[in-house]
Enzyme design. Sequence first.
Site, PDB file in Angstrom:
ATOM      1  N   GLN A 133       2.692  -1.769  11.025  1.00  0.00           N
ATOM      2  CA  GLN A 133       2.218  -3.045  10.472  1.00  0.00           C
ATOM      3  C   GLN A 133       2.511  -3.081   8.974  1.00  0.00           C
ATOM      4  O   GLN A 133       1.855  -2.383   8.196  1.00  0.00           O
ATOM      5  CB  GLN A 133       0.700  -3.135  10.722  1.00  0.00           C
ATOM      6  CG  GLN A 133       0.016  -4.361  10.187  1.00  0.00           C
ATOM      7  CD  GLN A 133      -1.507  -4.225  10.285  1.00  0.00           C
ATOM      8  OE1 GLN A 133      -2.031  -3.123  10.462  1.00  0.00           O
ATOM      9  NE2 GLN A 133      -2.216  -5.316  10.147  1.00  0.00           N
ATOM     10  N   GLY A 134       3.493  -3.865   8.565  1.00  0.00           N
ATOM     11  CA  GLY A 134       3.893  -3.937   7.152  1.00  0.00           C
ATOM     12  C   GLY A 134       3.210  -5.096   6.454  1.00  0.00           C
ATOM     13  O   GLY A 134       3.849  -6.131   6.199  1.00  0.00           O
ATOM     14  N   SER A 136       0.222  -4.491   3.774  1.00  0.00           N
ATOM     15  CA  SER A 136      -0.238  -4.139   2.420  1.00  0.00           C
ATOM     16  C   SER A 136       0.926  -3.823   1.495  1.00  0.00           C
ATOM     17  O   SER A 136       1.948  -3.272   1.916  1.00  0.00           O
ATOM     18  CB  SER A 136      -1.152  -2.912   2.471  1.00  0.00           C
ATOM     19  OG  SER A 136      -2.228  -3.133   3.330  1.00  0.00           O
ATOM     20  N   SER A 168       0.912   2.862   8.290  1.00  0.00           N
ATOM     21  CA  SER A 168       0.632   3.945   9.237  1.00  0.00           C
ATOM     22  C   SER A 168       1.785   4.085  10.217  1.00  0.00           C
ATOM     23  O   SER A 168       2.277   3.074  10.745  1.00  0.00           O
ATOM     24  CB  SER A 168      -0.647   3.657  10.036  1.00  0.00           C
ATOM     25  OG  SER A 168      -1.729   3.482   9.161  1.00  0.00           O
ATOM     26  N   GLU A 251      -7.449  -7.055  14.956  1.00  0.00           N
ATOM     27  CA  GLU A 251      -7.722  -5.783  14.281  1.00  0.00           C
ATOM     28  C   GLU A 251      -9.226  -5.585  14.147  1.00  0.00           C
ATOM     29  O   GLU A 251      -9.754  -4.513  14.391  1.00  0.00           O
ATOM     30  CB  GLU A 251      -7.061  -5.777  12.891  1.00  0.00           C
ATOM     31  CG  GLU A 251      -7.096  -4.402  12.239  1.00  0.00           C
ATOM     32  CD  GLU A 251      -6.176  -4.323  11.016  1.00  0.00           C
ATOM     33  OE1 GLU A 251      -5.846  -5.366  10.420  1.00  0.00           O
ATOM     34  OE2 GLU A 251      -5.800  -3.201  10.660  1.00  0.00           O
ATOM     35  N   GLU A 382     -16.477  -2.798   0.247  1.00  0.00           N
ATOM     36  CA  GLU A 382     -16.903  -3.832  -0.711  1.00  0.00           C
ATOM     37  C   GLU A 382     -16.614  -5.225  -0.136  1.00  0.00           C
ATOM     38  O   GLU A 382     -17.434  -6.135  -0.235  1.00  0.00           O
ATOM     39  CB  GLU A 382     -16.168  -3.671  -2.058  1.00  0.00           C
ATOM     40  CG  GLU A 382     -16.622  -2.482  -2.890  1.00  0.00           C
ATOM     41  CD  GLU A 382     -16.076  -1.154  -2.375  1.00  0.00           C
ATOM     42  OE1 GLU A 382     -15.142  -1.157  -1.549  1.00  0.00           O
ATOM     43  OE2 GLU A 382     -16.594  -0.101  -2.801  1.00  0.00           O
TER      44      GLU A 382
HETATM   45  C1  LIG Z   1      -5.942   5.196   6.801  1.00  0.00           C
HETATM   46  C2  LIG Z   1      -5.353   3.877   6.361  1.00  0.00           C
HETATM   47  C3  LIG Z   1      -4.373   3.271   7.124  1.00  0.00           C
HETATM   48  C4  LIG Z   1      -3.805   2.080   6.712  1.00  0.00           C
HETATM   49  N1  LIG Z   1      -2.803   1.535   7.478  1.00  0.00           N
HETATM   50  C5  LIG Z   1      -2.211   0.386   7.084  1.00  0.00           C
HETATM   51  C6  LIG Z   1      -1.112  -0.160   7.828  1.00  0.00           C
HETATM   52  O1  LIG Z   1      -0.678   0.405   8.841  1.00  0.00           O
HETATM   53  N2  LIG Z   1      -0.536  -1.294   7.392  1.00  0.00           N
HETATM   54  C7  LIG Z   1      -0.965  -1.952   6.275  1.00  0.00           C
HETATM   55  O2  LIG Z   1      -0.420  -3.002   5.964  1.00  0.00           O
HETATM   56  N3  LIG Z   1      -1.997  -1.461   5.527  1.00  0.00           N
HETATM   57  C8  LIG Z   1      -2.611  -0.301   5.904  1.00  0.00           C
HETATM   58  N4  LIG Z   1      -3.649   0.223   5.159  1.00  0.00           N
HETATM   59  C9  LIG Z   1      -4.003  -0.433   3.905  1.00  0.00           C
HETATM   60  C10 LIG Z   1      -5.368  -1.116   3.879  1.00  0.00           C
HETATM   61  O3  LIG Z   1      -5.349  -2.314   4.622  1.00  0.00           O
HETATM   62  C11 LIG Z   1      -5.690  -1.361   2.403  1.00  0.00           C
HETATM   63  O4  LIG Z   1      -5.807  -0.093   1.778  1.00  0.00           O
HETATM   64  C12 LIG Z   1      -6.968  -2.139   2.204  1.00  0.00           C
HETATM   65  O5  LIG Z   1      -6.834  -3.468   2.658  1.00  0.00           O
HETATM   66  C13 LIG Z   1      -7.377  -2.152   0.725  1.00  0.00           C
HETATM   67  O6  LIG Z   1      -6.340  -2.574  -0.095  1.00  0.00           O
HETATM   68  P1  LIG Z   1      -5.865  -1.710  -1.365  1.00  0.00           P
HETATM   69  O7  LIG Z   1      -5.695  -0.298  -0.956  1.00  0.00           O
HETATM   70  O8  LIG Z   1      -4.713  -2.412  -1.984  1.00  0.00           O
HETATM   71  O9  LIG Z   1      -7.098  -1.748  -2.368  1.00  0.00           O
HETATM   72  P2  LIG Z   1      -7.517  -2.975  -3.383  1.00  0.00           P
HETATM   73  O10 LIG Z   1      -7.492  -4.227  -2.608  1.00  0.00           O
HETATM   74  O11 LIG Z   1      -6.592  -2.855  -4.566  1.00  0.00           O
HETATM   75  O12 LIG Z   1      -8.929  -2.536  -3.760  1.00  0.00           O
HETATM   76  C14 LIG Z   1      -9.223  -1.507  -4.711  1.00  0.00           C
HETATM   77  C15 LIG Z   1     -10.738  -1.449  -4.878  1.00  0.00           C
HETATM   78  O13 LIG Z   1     -11.215  -2.726  -5.394  1.00  0.00           O
HETATM   79  C16 LIG Z   1     -12.197  -3.274  -4.533  1.00  0.00           C
HETATM   80  N5  LIG Z   1     -12.010  -4.733  -4.441  1.00  0.00           N
HETATM   81  C17 LIG Z   1     -10.856  -5.423  -4.286  1.00  0.00           C
HETATM   82  N6  LIG Z   1     -11.094  -6.759  -4.226  1.00  0.00           N
HETATM   83  C18 LIG Z   1     -12.434  -6.892  -4.303  1.00  0.00           C
HETATM   84  C19 LIG Z   1     -13.319  -8.036  -4.300  1.00  0.00           C
HETATM   85  N7  LIG Z   1     -12.853  -9.291  -4.129  1.00  0.00           N
HETATM   86  N8  LIG Z   1     -14.652  -7.803  -4.399  1.00  0.00           N
HETATM   87  C20 LIG Z   1     -15.149  -6.530  -4.533  1.00  0.00           C
HETATM   88  N9  LIG Z   1     -14.364  -5.421  -4.570  1.00  0.00           N
HETATM   89  C21 LIG Z   1     -13.041  -5.603  -4.458  1.00  0.00           C
HETATM   90  C22 LIG Z   1     -11.896  -2.646  -3.155  1.00  0.00           C
HETATM   91  O14 LIG Z   1     -13.051  -2.635  -2.332  1.00  0.00           O
HETATM   92  C23 LIG Z   1     -11.465  -1.232  -3.550  1.00  0.00           C
HETATM   93  O15 LIG Z   1     -12.585  -0.410  -3.768  1.00  0.00           O
HETATM   94  C24 LIG Z   1      -4.237   1.431   5.518  1.00  0.00           C
HETATM   95  C25 LIG Z   1      -5.230   2.047   4.743  1.00  0.00           C
HETATM   96  C26 LIG Z   1      -5.779   3.257   5.147  1.00  0.00           C
HETATM   97  C27 LIG Z   1      -6.846   3.902   4.291  1.00  0.00           C
END
Ligand SMILES: Cc1cc2nc3c(=O)[nH]c(=O)nc-3n(C[C@H](O)[C@H](O)[C@H](O)COP(=O)(O)OP(=O)(O)OC[C@H]3O[C@@H](n4cnc5c(N)ncnc54)[C@H](O)[C@@H]3O)c2cc1C
Length: 398
Positions: A133-134, A136, A168, A251, A382
């Site tokens: 799933q592309g 993020s 992933s 999901e 969050e």
């Molecule tokens: C094990 C694992 C597997 C994954 N697999 C996939 C996958 O296959 N495909 C894919 O596309 N993605 C995948 N992801 C990505 C996942 O969907 C993102 O990590 C997640 O949506 C958070 O985005 P980010 O990492 O960019 O963090 P950010 O969105 O940058 O957030 C950083 C911090 O800021 C906080 N924050 C952000 N916005 C707000 C707000 N509006 N209010 C309060 N707090 C806020 C967040 O809670 C976090 O603590 C995976 C992640 C993990 C951990």
Amino acid sequence: MNFSYTPPEEAFRNELREWLAAALPLHRKEFPPSDDELVLHPDKSFESSLAWHRRMHEAGWVGIHWPREYGGRGATLIEQTIFTEEMIRAGAPPGVNTIGIMLVGPAIFHHGTPAQKRERLPKILSADEIWCQGFSEPGAGSDLANLGARAVEDGAEFVVTGQKVWTSNAHRSHWCILLVRTDPGAPKHKGISCLLVEMQSPRITIRPLVQITGDAEFNEIFFDRVRVPKANLLGRENGGWGVAITILMYERMGLGNLAILHQFVDRVLALARTTFRNGARAGADPLVRQRLAQVLIQSRALRLTGLRYLTRQLRGEAPGPEGSVLKLTLTDTYREMAEAAGQILGPAAQLWKGSDWAVDAGRWAFQSLFAMRFGIAGGTSEIQKSIVGERVLGLPKG
Ligand SMILES: Cc1cc2nc3c(=O)[nH]c(=O)nc-3n(C[C@H](O)[C@H](O)[C@H](O)COP(=O)(O)OP(=O)(O)OC[C@H]3O[C@@H](n4cnc5c(N)ncnc54)[C@H](O)[C@@H]3O)c2cc1C
């Protein structure tokens, strides 16, 4: 809430139970279970899970919630719950291609062309085509609609340039369901399209990302002018946000599946029964007992919340905020369970795989780190708290 099952539901349970009783020993003969299976040797467990997947697929037990016309059983929500319960009860390993079966298949049968359905769906079920799933990107996680990977039309193709992250299983995948920006001038939700991209296409680079556990289960993907046939557009051009919503809905439903937590709870309870400290069972320690009881209460309450979620769906009501409550509590309960294992084992809980003194091949040290994923993947804690705060408690936005 009605806790009893109808005769056809009981018949479904018996059919599955009988099949598992025959099939699981055969699989276990070929792939003997090891204590560290599933989490400590992803490649070994992938091979075993793939073999198990194929066995389940041959017998019609993969994608049971898919409509019959697409190779599923058209199973009801109750049958899906029974399926999960029986898989846990039997200690059956998971299959593979979760993203393909849980997310991509449903997106294709809601939005796909007849050719996309014909060509992709059977291979998703059989795991001949594994999907990632592309979605993020470095600048688009919680704020997914901010994504910047671009696709530009060129004759019968799109040309894709950009980066995805945390993907992933990209390194094992044959296909990727990809969100790209096709109209940078439109409001951000309205300029996104969804493409089905073959991972073998030239100019795709996949780089593993090593997680805190030491495994590299997810990846960065770089697209450098990758050509994708227009026939691989899923849904309307610039209608990709609608496809993304379908996927995120499935999901969230999948995240409500508490199997992984219940299996973990059972293992920690068994650990408390079998670990001895100073000649006494760890589970006899009042502090350990109190902690385990607390987590057990939480996990039972979660199960009931899960059933409430199911009841709403059965009544045809829109999914409520239970999905967020479930995910938040699952995250906390899983972490507390990992901490409870630490309390039972004492300092030995920190010993990692490879140490002669590691308990259960380092499973517990691994779990304490593995537990952190639940607060991030599929929407962070969050974000879930904001949903609960705004939609349930009526707190002001932001
Ligand atoms: C094990 C694992 C597997 C994954 N697999 C996939 C996958 O296959 N495909 C894919 O596309 N993605 C995948 N992801 C990505 C996942 O969907 C993102 O990590 C997640 O949506 C958070 O985005 P980010 O990492 O960019 O963090 P950010 O969105 O940058 O957030 C950083 C911090 O800021 C906080 N924050 C952000 N916005 C707000 C707000 N509006 N209010 C309060 N707090 C806020 C967040 O809670 C976090 O603590 C995976 C992640 C993990 C951990």
